[in-house]
Design an enzyme around this catalytic site. Structure first.
Site, PDB file in Angstrom:
ATOM      1  N   GLU A 122       0.836  -1.255  -0.098  1.00  0.00           N
ATOM      2  CA  GLU A 122       0.315  -0.180   0.251  1.00  0.00           C
ATOM      3  C   GLU A 122       1.101   1.077   0.409  1.00  0.00           C
ATOM      4  O   GLU A 122       0.743   2.113  -0.743  1.00  0.00           O
ATOM      5  CB  GLU A 122      -0.832   0.308   1.464  1.00  0.00           C
ATOM      6  CG  GLU A 122      -1.933  -0.775   0.892  1.00  0.00           C
ATOM      7  CD  GLU A 122      -2.668  -0.875  -0.118  1.00  0.00           C
ATOM      8  OE1 GLU A 122      -3.338  -0.238  -0.096  1.00  0.00           O
ATOM      9  OE2 GLU A 122      -3.720  -1.969  -0.713  1.00  0.00           O
ATOM     10  N   GLN A 136       1.030   7.416  -5.011  1.00  0.00           N
ATOM     11  CA  GLN A 136       1.424   8.005  -5.975  1.00  0.00           C
ATOM     12  C   GLN A 136       1.704   7.075  -7.283  1.00  0.00           C
ATOM     13  O   GLN A 136       2.555   8.011  -8.076  1.00  0.00           O
ATOM     14  CB  GLN A 136       2.439   9.337  -5.587  1.00  0.00           C
ATOM     15  CG  GLN A 136       2.623   9.220  -4.197  1.00  0.00           C
ATOM     16  CD  GLN A 136       1.903  10.746  -3.919  1.00  0.00           C
ATOM     17  OE1 GLN A 136       1.391  11.158  -5.510  1.00  0.00           O
ATOM     18  NE2 GLN A 136       0.845  11.276  -3.042  1.00  0.00           N
ATOM     19  N   THR A 137       2.195   5.822  -7.415  1.00  0.00           N
ATOM     20  CA  THR A 137       2.771   4.451  -8.480  1.00  0.00           C
ATOM     21  C   THR A 137       1.791   3.890  -8.971  1.00  0.00           C
ATOM     22  O   THR A 137       0.641   3.005  -8.034  1.00  0.00           O
ATOM     23  CB  THR A 137       3.690   3.982  -7.576  1.00  0.00           C
ATOM     24  OG1 THR A 137       4.836   5.040  -6.803  1.00  0.00           O
ATOM     25  CG2 THR A 137       4.470   3.327  -8.657  1.00  0.00           C
ATOM     26  N   LEU A 139      11.321   4.494  -7.690  1.00  0.00           N
ATOM     27  CA  LEU A 139       9.116   4.665  -7.424  1.00  0.00           C
ATOM     28  C   LEU A 139       9.338   6.011  -6.620  1.00  0.00           C
ATOM     29  O   LEU A 139       8.450   6.415  -6.891  1.00  0.00           O
ATOM     30  CB  LEU A 139       9.072   3.508  -5.893  1.00  0.00           C
ATOM     31  CG  LEU A 139       8.837   2.292  -6.398  1.00  0.00           C
ATOM     32  CD1 LEU A 139       8.421   1.120  -5.414  1.00  0.00           C
ATOM     33  CD2 LEU A 139       7.569   1.986  -6.916  1.00  0.00           C
ATOM     34  N   GLY A 140      10.256   6.479  -6.767  1.00  0.00           N
ATOM     35  CA  GLY A 140      10.344   8.080  -6.012  1.00  0.00           C
ATOM     36  C   GLY A 140      10.151   8.468  -4.485  1.00  0.00           C
ATOM     37  O   GLY A 140      10.014   7.475  -3.820  1.00  0.00           O
ATOM     38  N   TYR A 166      -5.033   6.128   5.735  1.00  0.00           N
ATOM     39  CA  TYR A 166      -5.614   5.137   4.408  1.00  0.00           C
ATOM     40  C   TYR A 166      -5.023   3.721   5.007  1.00  0.00           C
ATOM     41  O   TYR A 166      -5.396   2.643   4.343  1.00  0.00           O
ATOM     42  CB  TYR A 166      -5.277   6.577   3.465  1.00  0.00           C
ATOM     43  CG  TYR A 166      -4.953   4.601   2.123  1.00  0.00           C
ATOM     44  CD1 TYR A 166      -5.921   4.249   1.788  1.00  0.00           C
ATOM     45  CD2 TYR A 166      -3.478   4.051   1.465  1.00  0.00           C
ATOM     46  CE1 TYR A 166      -5.765   3.274   0.636  1.00  0.00           C
ATOM     47  CE2 TYR A 166      -3.651   3.034   1.138  1.00  0.00           C
ATOM     48  CZ  TYR A 166      -4.870   2.882   0.152  1.00  0.00           C
ATOM     49  OH  TYR A 166      -4.851   2.368  -0.230  1.00  0.00           O
ATOM     50  N   ASP A 179      -8.753   6.041  -0.025  1.00  0.00           N
ATOM     51  CA  ASP A 179      -7.964   6.613  -1.203  1.00  0.00           C
ATOM     52  C   ASP A 179      -8.712   7.048  -2.571  1.00  0.00           C
ATOM     53  O   ASP A 179      -9.872   7.730  -2.025  1.00  0.00           O
ATOM     54  CB  ASP A 179      -6.849   5.223  -1.929  1.00  0.00           C
ATOM     55  CG  ASP A 179      -8.162   4.620  -2.131  1.00  0.00           C
ATOM     56  OD1 ASP A 179      -9.007   5.025  -2.467  1.00  0.00           O
ATOM     57  OD2 ASP A 179      -6.726   3.901  -3.272  1.00  0.00           O
ATOM     58  N   CYS A 197     -18.918   2.616 -17.221  1.00  0.00           N
ATOM     59  CA  CYS A 197     -20.487   2.541 -16.016  1.00  0.00           C
ATOM     60  C   CYS A 197     -21.063   1.764 -16.894  1.00  0.00           C
ATOM     61  O   CYS A 197     -22.084   0.829 -15.953  1.00  0.00           O
ATOM     62  CB  CYS A 197     -20.976   3.529 -16.060  1.00  0.00           C
ATOM     63  SG  CYS A 197     -20.407   5.353 -15.630  1.00  0.00           S
ATOM     64  N   CYS A 230     -26.036   4.529  -8.925  1.00  0.00           N
ATOM     65  CA  CYS A 230     -24.485   5.953  -8.941  1.00  0.00           C
ATOM     66  C   CYS A 230     -25.918   7.197  -9.986  1.00  0.00           C
ATOM     67  O   CYS A 230     -26.485   7.201 -10.436  1.00  0.00           O
ATOM     68  CB  CYS A 230     -24.323   5.631  -9.697  1.00  0.00           C
ATOM     69  SG  CYS A 230     -22.762   6.629 -10.724  1.00  0.00           S
TER      70      CYS A 230
HETATM   71 FE1  SF4 Z   1     -20.134   4.501 -13.073  1.00  0.00          FE
HETATM   72 FE2  SF4 Z   1     -20.683   5.081 -11.261  1.00  0.00          FE
HETATM   73 FE3  SF4 Z   1     -19.822   3.300 -11.661  1.00  0.00          FE
HETATM   74 FE4  SF4 Z   1     -18.138   4.981 -11.283  1.00  0.00          FE
HETATM   75  S1  SF4 Z   1     -19.299   4.809  -9.763  1.00  0.00           S
HETATM   76  S2  SF4 Z   1     -18.238   3.341 -13.023  1.00  0.00           S
HETATM   77  S3  SF4 Z   1     -19.341   6.859 -12.746  1.00  0.00           S
HETATM   78  S4  SF4 Z   1     -21.948   3.847 -12.265  1.00  0.00           S
END
Ligand code: SF4
Length: 369
Positions: free
Chosen positions: A40, A45-46, A83-84, A124, A142, A219, A228
């Site tokens: 983790e 950042q990588t 990796l910086g 995190y 994250d 999606c 969503c």
């Molecule tokens: Fe699409 Fe929403 Fe699923 Fe993200 S969380 S992939 S925006 S449906």
């Protein structure tokens, strides 16, 4: 997120989990806390594709905390090279030395408070260790989860933003939370409030990486599409909001690098506010993070040539609209100054630099010459 959505998320993850060197084939198995911590930290950042090989090499050489704790910094840096963000490697070593002296049967502390007290372990990473290794009901947050929550609930702010009560369109219960960060963490805790927290957390990270991508989210393949809001409204591109461009504060690390023959390294510009000027090398760095050699400094300095590196405090400075806060690192090299870089005689450094940004840092680092 309701139990139905979480069930769909788990089924999706079980079907789609990518094989990774730090992940067991049995997704319900507890993981080694040391391996979770290392992977983790590398993943901050990588990209996963880059971390894969680094992780395998690292675990071969430092298979456990005890082996790592006995290593010296130069060797740890060697296994981190590329990796910086070397402060991450330095903190890993510091933490290994602290933890190897503890008597925890699991090798790492088992509470958030103890973990977050260790160098380089923030909210995190602590959440990842507690949920993925110890299967505790602990939340993580994250960039992947931020993106998903922002889209699921149409949160038009980032955890770091200040939000105004009036503009917030969330329901009153969520609105009662004091800060943007708290609102995001609250959603993360909701997901983690389950015996399967480890799977929910990991599934969301994977979903963010592979499906709910920053650009063009997939999606149609998403197990959370039903709930969503951004997808339903055709507004996925609007969430999360991009950081405001008028950001005026800047945090960085400035380097005073002295060669074995008493010369100081200089660069031309480096940041937009010192464009075209001869200045000390300086790089953007995270506020509050442990001070370390910035990854981009490798362009100028070979870590093997460093004889010593000392933190020389911080200073504040303003240039036009930029409010700058900078940590200072004083680095002495074993080697002499060499091209293609600009090196200034230490004795003439105060006359040569024409900007007060460099002069302030120089004064704090080496006093007068
Ligand atoms: Fe699409 Fe929403 Fe699923 Fe993200 S969380 S992939 S925006 S449906």
């Amino acid at each position: 997120m309701n139990s139905e959505s979480l069930k769909r998320l788990r089924s999706w993850f079980i079907k789609n989990a990518v094989a990774l060197p730090w992940r067991h084939a049995d997704l319900d198995a507890c993981r080694d806390p040391y391996a979770v911590w290392i992977s983790e930290t590398m993943l901050q950042q990588t990209q996963v594709s880059t971390v894969r090989d680094y992780f395998i090499r690292w675990m071969k050489r430092f298979p456990n905390i005890e082996t790592l704790a006995k290593a010296d910094e130069a060797e740890v840096f060697k296994y981190w090279q590329g990796l910086g963000y070397y402060s991450r490697a330095r903190n890993i070593l510091k933490t290994a030395k602290i933890v190897s002296g503890m008597t925890s049967p699991c090798g790492m502390p088992e509470t958030r408070k103890e973990l977050e007290a260790l160098p380089g372990i923030g909210a995190y990473t602590a959440g990842a260790i507690l949920s993925l290794a110890y299967h505790k009901r602990e939340a993580i947050l994250d960039g992947n989860l931020v993106r998903i929550f922002s889209r699921l609930y149409e949160l038009d702010f980032l955890p770091t933003d200040k939000i105004s009560e009036k503009k917030c369109t969330l329901d009153p219960m969520v609105r009662g939370l004091k800060s943007a960060a708290e609102i995001y963490w609250n959603f993360a805790r909701e997901v983690a409030d389950s015996p399967k927290a480890y799977m929910h957390n990991e599934a969301l990270m994977e979903l963010g990486r592979t499906v709910c991508k920053s650009k063009n989210p997939l999606c149609e393949e998403c197990p959370l599409a039903k709930e969503c809001k951004a997808f339903a409204d055709g507004r996925t591109a609007e969430f999360p909001p991009t950081k405001k461009r008028t950001e005026k504060s800047w945090h960085g690390t400035v380097l005073v690098v002295e060669s074995a023959d008493e010369k100081i390294l200089a660069v031309n510009g480096g940041q937009k506010f010192l464009d075209g000027q001869l200045a000390l090398p300086h790089f953007e760095s995270a506020r509050g993070a442990a001070v370390g050699l910035p990854a981009k400094a490798e362009e100028y300095i070979n870590a093997d040539e460093i004889e010593s590196m000392d933190y020389r405090g911080a200073f504040r400075h303003s240039i036009t609209v930029h409010k700058i806060e900078c940590d200072i690192l004083y680095i002495k090299l074993k080697s002499k100054a060499k091209p293609p870089f600009v090196w200034i005689e230490k004795a003439k450094a105060f006359e040569t630099f024409a900007n007060s940004f460099s002069l302030k840092a120089l004064k704090k680092a080496i006093g007068s010459v």
